[in-house]
Design a protein around this motif. Structure first.
Motif, short mmCIF file in Angstrom:
data_model
loop_
_atom_site.label_atom_id
_atom_site.label_comp_id
_atom_site.label_asym_id
_atom_site.label_seq_id
_atom_site.Cartn_x
_atom_site.Cartn_y
_atom_site.Cartn_z
N GLY A 14 -6.84 58.34 -17.86
CA GLY A 14 -5.95 57.76 -17.67
C GLY A 14 -5.64 57.72 -16.55
O GLY A 14 -7.02 58.26 -15.53
N GLU A 33 -3.94 52.55 -17.73
CA GLU A 33 -4.44 51.21 -17.77
C GLU A 33 -3.55 50.27 -17.56
O GLU A 33 -2.30 50.42 -17.82
CB GLU A 33 -4.35 51.31 -19.07
N ASP A 71 -2.31 45.97 -21.24
CA ASP A 71 -2.71 46.43 -22.85
C ASP A 71 -3.85 46.74 -24.20
O ASP A 71 -4.67 46.88 -24.27
CB ASP A 71 -1.32 46.89 -23.66
N TYR A 92 -6.46 44.69 -22.39
CA TYR A 92 -8.09 44.88 -21.90
C TYR A 92 -8.43 46.19 -22.60
O TYR A 92 -9.53 46.28 -22.77
CB TYR A 92 -7.81 43.96 -20.90
N SER A 93 -7.44 47.17 -22.08
CA SER A 93 -7.26 48.73 -22.62
C SER A 93 -7.82 48.81 -23.62
O SER A 93 -9.37 49.60 -24.04
CB SER A 93 -6.53 49.68 -22.55
N ASN A 94 -7.61 48.03 -24.93
CA ASN A 94 -8.05 47.77 -26.10
C ASN A 94 -9.32 47.48 -26.89
O ASN A 94 -10.18 48.32 -27.36
CB ASN A 94 -7.00 47.16 -27.46
N LYS A 109 -11.78 49.90 -25.44
CA LYS A 109 -12.26 51.00 -26.12
C LYS A 109 -13.29 50.79 -27.38
O LYS A 109 -13.94 51.84 -28.05
CB LYS A 109 -10.88 51.79 -26.16
N PHE A 155 -11.85 57.74 -21.42
CA PHE A 155 -11.13 57.69 -20.06
C PHE A 155 -10.04 58.34 -19.87
O PHE A 155 -9.50 59.12 -21.05
CB PHE A 155 -10.04 56.36 -21.31
N ILE A 193 -7.53 50.02 -14.65
CA ILE A 193 -7.84 49.23 -15.26
C ILE A 193 -7.31 47.87 -15.50
O ILE A 193 -6.43 47.54 -16.30
CB ILE A 193 -7.47 50.17 -16.95
N SER A 194 -7.81 46.49 -15.13
CA SER A 194 -7.66 45.70 -15.12
C SER A 194 -9.08 44.97 -15.11
O SER A 194 -10.36 44.64 -14.74
CB SER A 194 -6.86 44.72 -13.87
#
Length: 172
Positions: free
Chosen positions: A113, A92, A95, A97-99, A102, A111, A61-62
């Protein structure tokens, strides 16, 4: 002598470093990734109906993987197929980018993980379409694995995808 994992990477190596190389594609384990994998395990785990369309992405997840573009595209798909699910299977690594992802997602996006390698074949078995929106890829191993499991791939027509995607659609 240098070895490249795709013609795309061969071209990049020549352009960036002036090095010539031979291409050797990465083999996948066809005893693990094939059309005979038992279906239902992943759908049961995430409580997804047998007839609900499932789109799958596997990878880190980038930002360069374009997952924000994938979610935005999936939101368009949901207008036509409201029961569809998008499974994003990957660790992930950023962080912030993950937020952002979401916040873009709704209840139809799952998601997972990090997914253990031994479980990956079951994800491919239960998806209907493997999809990626990566903006740069030297060799898209999950796309190759998905196709070995009989799944079509939707990917951008860039980087190594013209070499790798044999069954599916390449998008401008």
């Amino acid at each position: 002598s240098a070895i490249s994992i795709s013609k795309f990477m061969q071209s990049e190596l020549k352009k960036e470093a002036g090095l010539s190389s031979t291409v050797e594609y990465i083999d996948i384990d066809k005893t693990r990734f094939n059309r005979k994998i038992k279906k239902g395990k992943m759908r049961a785990k995430y409580n997804i109906g047998k007839k609900d369309p499932v789109f799958l992405y596997v990878g880190r997840i980038s930002p360069h993987k374009g997952i924000h573009l994938l979610i935005k595209s999936f939101n368009i798909v949901l207008k036509e197929f409201p029961n569809a699910k998008l499974i994003i299977a990957g660790k992930e690594t950023f962080d912030k980018y993950s937020n952002v992802l979401k916040k873009l997602a709704n209840k139809s996006v799952i998601f997972t993980g990090f997914v253990d390698d031994k479980d990956l074949p079951y994800y491919y078995a239960d998806c209907d379409i493997y999809t990626t929106a990566t903006l740069w890829e030297g060799y898209d191993m999950p796309a190759v694995e998905a196709q070995a499991c009989g799944k079509p791939v939707v990917a951008y027509n860039l980087a190594s995808h013209p070499e790798v995607v044999k069954k599916g659609i390449l998008v401008k």
